[in-house]
Design a protein around this motif. Structure first.
Motif, PDB file in Angstrom:
ATOM      1  N   ARG A  37       0.834  -1.207   0.000  1.00 35.35           N
ATOM      2  CA  ARG A  37       0.000   0.000   0.000  1.00 35.35           C
ATOM      3  C   ARG A  37       0.866   1.254   0.000  1.00 35.35           C
ATOM      4  NH1 ARG A  37      -1.254   3.496   3.786  1.00 35.35           N
ATOM      5  NH2 ARG A  37      -0.395   2.205   5.449  1.00 35.35           N
ATOM      6  N   LEU A  38       1.898   1.284   0.827  1.00 32.03           N
ATOM      7  CA  LEU A  38       2.790   2.448   0.872  1.00 32.03           C
ATOM      8  C   LEU A  38       3.551   2.623  -0.443  1.00 32.03           C
ATOM      9  CD1 LEU A  38       4.247   2.227   4.478  1.00 32.03           C
ATOM     10  CD2 LEU A  38       2.681   3.948   3.581  1.00 32.03           C
ATOM     11  N   ARG A  85      16.883  -5.735  15.383  1.00 38.41           N
ATOM     12  CA  ARG A  85      15.798  -4.769  15.238  1.00 38.41           C
ATOM     13  C   ARG A  85      16.362  -3.356  15.339  1.00 38.41           C
ATOM     14  NH1 ARG A  85      11.665  -7.525  13.010  1.00 38.41           N
ATOM     15  NH2 ARG A  85      11.192  -9.382  14.191  1.00 38.41           N
ATOM     16  N   VAL A  86      15.879  -2.458  14.464  1.00 36.74           N
ATOM     17  CA  VAL A  86      16.345  -1.073  14.453  1.00 36.74           C
ATOM     18  C   VAL A  86      15.153  -0.160  14.742  1.00 36.74           C
ATOM     19  CG1 VAL A  86      17.397   0.737  13.060  1.00 36.74           C
ATOM     20  CG2 VAL A  86      18.147  -1.622  12.786  1.00 36.74           C
ATOM     21  N   TYR A  87      15.213   0.535  15.874  1.00 34.80           N
ATOM     22  CA  TYR A  87      14.148   1.450  16.279  1.00 34.80           C
ATOM     23  C   TYR A  87      14.687   2.872  16.281  1.00 34.80           C
ATOM     24  CZ  TYR A  87      11.788  -2.765  17.883  1.00 34.80           C
ATOM     25  OH  TYR A  87      11.204  -4.002  17.940  1.00 34.80           O
ATOM     26  N   ARG A  88      13.871   3.830  15.841  1.00 35.52           N
ATOM     27  CA  ARG A  88      14.257   5.237  15.834  1.00 35.52           C
ATOM     28  C   ARG A  88      13.073   6.078  16.293  1.00 35.52           C
ATOM     29  NH1 ARG A  88      18.557   3.363  15.417  1.00 35.52           N
ATOM     30  NH2 ARG A  88      20.011   3.466  13.707  1.00 35.52           N
ATOM     31  N   GLY A  89      13.390   7.178  16.950  1.00 35.74           N
ATOM     32  CA  GLY A  89      12.367   8.144  17.302  1.00 35.74           C
ATOM     33  C   GLY A  89      12.017   8.977  16.085  1.00 35.74           C
ATOM     34  N   ALA A  90      11.005   9.811  16.199  1.00 35.39           N
ATOM     35  CA  ALA A  90      10.552  10.623  15.059  1.00 35.39           C
ATOM     36  C   ALA A  90      11.671  11.527  14.540  1.00 35.39           C
ATOM     37  CB  ALA A  90       9.338  11.458  15.449  1.00 35.39           C
ATOM     38  N   GLY A  91      12.510  12.049  15.432  1.00 41.30           N
ATOM     39  CA  GLY A  91      13.601  12.920  15.011  1.00 41.30           C
ATOM     40  C   GLY A  91      14.794  12.182  14.445  1.00 41.30           C
ATOM     41  N   GLY A  92      14.922  10.894  14.710  1.00 44.50           N
ATOM     42  CA  GLY A  92      16.081  10.124  14.263  1.00 44.50           C
ATOM     43  C   GLY A  92      15.840   9.256  13.053  1.00 44.50           C
ATOM     44  N   LEU A  93      14.704   9.441  12.381  1.00 42.55           N
ATOM     45  CA  LEU A  93      14.405   8.624  11.200  1.00 42.55           C
ATOM     46  C   LEU A  93      15.323   9.001  10.040  1.00 42.55           C
ATOM     47  CD1 LEU A  93      10.517   8.638  11.379  1.00 42.55           C
ATOM     48  CD2 LEU A  93      12.041   6.715  11.825  1.00 42.55           C
ATOM     49  N   PRO A  94      15.758   8.014   9.262  1.00 39.46           N
ATOM     50  CA  PRO A  94      16.683   8.308   8.157  1.00 39.46           C
ATOM     51  C   PRO A  94      16.000   9.058   7.013  1.00 39.46           C
ATOM     52  CG  PRO A  94      16.024   6.004   8.109  1.00 39.46           C
ATOM     53  CD  PRO A  94      15.454   6.587   9.362  1.00 39.46           C
ATOM     54  N   ARG A  95      16.779   9.927   6.346  1.00 38.92           N
ATOM     55  CA  ARG A  95      16.318  10.579   5.125  1.00 38.92           C
ATOM     56  C   ARG A  95      16.974   9.834   3.967  1.00 38.92           C
ATOM     57  NH1 ARG A  95      13.655  15.024   4.965  1.00 38.92           N
ATOM     58  NH2 ARG A  95      14.614  15.800   3.070  1.00 38.92           N
ATOM     59  N   VAL A  96      16.172   9.224   3.133  1.00 39.11           N
ATOM     60  CA  VAL A  96      16.664   8.363   2.065  1.00 39.11           C
ATOM     61  C   VAL A  96      16.923   9.194   0.806  1.00 39.11           C
ATOM     62  CG1 VAL A  96      16.170   6.297   0.704  1.00 39.11           C
ATOM     63  CG2 VAL A  96      15.337   6.474   3.040  1.00 39.11           C
ATOM     64  N   GLN A  97      18.135   9.088   0.283  1.00 36.94           N
ATOM     65  CA  GLN A  97      18.531   9.810  -0.936  1.00 36.94           C
ATOM     66  C   GLN A  97      18.180  11.291  -0.838  1.00 36.94           C
ATOM     67  OE1 GLN A  97      20.033   8.344  -3.905  1.00 36.94           O
ATOM     68  NE2 GLN A  97      20.463   6.722  -2.436  1.00 36.94           N
ATOM     69  N   ASN A  98      18.455  11.876   0.328  1.00 35.81           N
ATOM     70  CA  ASN A  98      18.208  13.294   0.587  1.00 35.81           C
ATOM     71  C   ASN A  98      16.744  13.678   0.350  1.00 35.81           C
ATOM     72  OD1 ASN A  98      19.079  15.714   1.565  1.00 35.81           O
ATOM     73  ND2 ASN A  98      19.840  16.466  -0.387  1.00 35.81           N
ATOM     74  N   GLY A  99      15.830  12.798   0.729  1.00 38.57           N
ATOM     75  CA  GLY A  99      14.403  13.068   0.608  1.00 38.57           C
ATOM     76  C   GLY A  99      13.776  12.561  -0.679  1.00 38.57           C
ATOM     77  N   MET A 100      14.573  12.018  -1.603  1.00 37.60           N
ATOM     78  CA  MET A 100      14.031  11.516  -2.871  1.00 37.60           C
ATOM     79  C   MET A 100      13.489  10.088  -2.731  1.00 37.60           C
ATOM     80  SD  MET A 100      14.297  14.089  -4.770  1.00 37.60           S
ATOM     81  CE  MET A 100      13.946  13.480  -6.392  1.00 37.60           C
ATOM     82  N   MET A 102      12.208   6.905   0.353  1.00 33.74           N
ATOM     83  CA  MET A 102      11.407   6.863   1.580  1.00 33.74           C
ATOM     84  C   MET A 102      11.853   5.699   2.452  1.00 33.74           C
ATOM     85  SD  MET A 102       7.691   5.327   0.670  1.00 33.74           S
ATOM     86  CE  MET A 102       7.464   3.629   0.214  1.00 33.74           C
ATOM     87  N   ALA A 103      11.635   5.872   3.736  1.00 31.99           N
ATOM     88  CA  ALA A 103      11.837   4.793   4.691  1.00 31.99           C
ATOM     89  C   ALA A 103      10.452   4.306   5.109  1.00 31.99           C
ATOM     90  CB  ALA A 103      12.617   5.278   5.899  1.00 31.99           C
ATOM     91  N   ILE A 104      10.296   2.995   5.236  1.00 36.17           N
ATOM     92  CA  ILE A 104       9.048   2.414   5.712  1.00 36.17           C
ATOM     93  C   ILE A 104       9.229   2.122   7.198  1.00 36.17           C
ATOM     94  CG2 ILE A 104       7.445   0.485   5.506  1.00 36.17           C
ATOM     95  CD1 ILE A 104       8.304   0.296   2.548  1.00 36.17           C
ATOM     96  N   VAL A 105       8.346   2.698   8.018  1.00 36.47           N
ATOM     97  CA  VAL A 105       8.470   2.610   9.469  1.00 36.47           C
ATOM     98  C   VAL A 105       7.217   1.958  10.040  1.00 36.47           C
ATOM     99  CG1 VAL A 105       8.887   3.923  11.578  1.00 36.47           C
ATOM    100  CG2 VAL A 105       9.779   4.773   9.414  1.00 36.47           C
ATOM    101  N   SER A 106       7.418   0.946  10.878  1.00 34.73           N
ATOM    102  CA  SER A 106       6.306   0.298  11.571  1.00 34.73           C
ATOM    103  C   SER A 106       6.109   1.016  12.895  1.00 34.73           C
ATOM    104  CB  SER A 106       6.624  -1.181  11.799  1.00 34.73           C
ATOM    105  OG  SER A 106       5.562  -1.796  12.486  1.00 34.73           O
ATOM    106  N   VAL A 127      11.691  -0.489   8.912  1.00 27.88           N
ATOM    107  CA  VAL A 127      11.567  -1.779   8.236  1.00 27.88           C
ATOM    108  C   VAL A 127      12.447  -1.829   6.995  1.00 27.88           C
ATOM    109  CG1 VAL A 127       9.957  -3.346   7.084  1.00 27.88           C
ATOM    110  CG2 VAL A 127       9.232  -2.084   9.110  1.00 27.88           C
ATOM    111  N   ALA A 128      12.344  -0.824   6.119  1.00 28.23           N
ATOM    112  CA  ALA A 128      13.075  -0.855   4.856  1.00 28.23           C
ATOM    113  C   ALA A 128      13.291   0.546   4.322  1.00 28.23           C
ATOM    114  CB  ALA A 128      12.296  -1.695   3.840  1.00 28.23           C
ATOM    115  N   LEU A 129      14.235   0.652   3.375  1.00 31.84           N
ATOM    116  CA  LEU A 129      14.487   1.894   2.643  1.00 31.84           C
ATOM    117  C   LEU A 129      14.182   1.639   1.175  1.00 31.84           C
ATOM    118  CD1 LEU A 129      17.956   2.843   4.178  1.00 31.84           C
ATOM    119  CD2 LEU A 129      15.696   3.508   4.995  1.00 31.84           C
ATOM    120  N   VAL A 130      13.537   2.611   0.531  1.00 35.64           N
ATOM    121  CA  VAL A 130      13.168   2.501  -0.884  1.00 35.64           C
ATOM    122  C   VAL A 130      13.622   3.757  -1.600  1.00 35.64           C
ATOM    123  CG1 VAL A 130      11.284   2.114  -2.526  1.00 35.64           C
ATOM    124  CG2 VAL A 130      11.102   1.207  -0.207  1.00 35.64           C
ATOM    125  N   TRP A 131      14.260   3.604  -2.748  1.00 37.92           N
ATOM    126  CA  TRP A 131      14.612   4.768  -3.570  1.00 37.92           C
ATOM    127  C   TRP A 131      14.605   4.411  -5.026  1.00 37.92           C
ATOM    128  CZ3 TRP A 131      18.086   2.010  -0.709  1.00 37.92           C
ATOM    129  CH2 TRP A 131      19.170   1.466  -1.363  1.00 37.92           C
TER     130      TRP A 131
END
Length: 131
Positions: A37-38, A85-100, A102-106, A127-131
């Motif tokens: 869906r995402l 398992r990799v957990y991040r807070g809202a401020g520590g979420l990765p930016r994939v390809q400088n915003g181009m 997306m990261a999928i977060v559960s 969960v995963a990175l997509v670019w």
């Protein structure tokens, strides 16, 4: 039996895109449906649907390509695995390809993209990175 069905899903999509297939089938589960869906909402795949009923049902993902027959998904990477398992807070979420990308977060609010998660102010398992 697969120990990491999400990694299996991402690998099937990656391989089908490399082989220029129009669609790819895999066993269905709720997390896989949310990931599909995402991917569709963010224009990485054309469509998805569930085929069959019960235990034998399959998730069919229709891949999307650019005009040059290049897949829209350039890369898929599994981040959190069953063994790490990799957990991040809202401020520590990765930016994939400088915003181009997306990261999928559960999260506690379901599966969200990194942008949606930041906007909602919730973190979770990356969960995963997509670019």
């Amino acid at each position: 039996m697969h120990t990491d069905p999400i990694a299996d899903m991402l690998t099937r999509i990656r391989n089908a895109g490399t082989a220029k297939h129009k669609k790819v089938d895999m066993p269905v589960s709720r997390p896989k449906l949310e990931i599909a869906r995402l991917l569709q909402e963010n224009n990485y795949i054309a469509n998805y649907k569930v085929i069959g009923e019960g235990v034998q049902s399959q998730l069919r993902v229709y891949l999307k390509y650019f005009a040059e027959n290049e897949p829209t998904i350039r890369g898929l990477q599994r981040v959190s695995t069953p063994g790490r398992r990799v957990y991040r807070g809202a401020g520590g979420l990765p930016r994939v390809q400088n915003g181009m990308g997306m990261a999928i977060v559960s999260t506690s609010r379901g599966m969200l993209t990194d942008a949606q998660s930041r906007q909602a102010g919730v973190g979770g398992e990356v969960v995963a990175l997509v670019w």
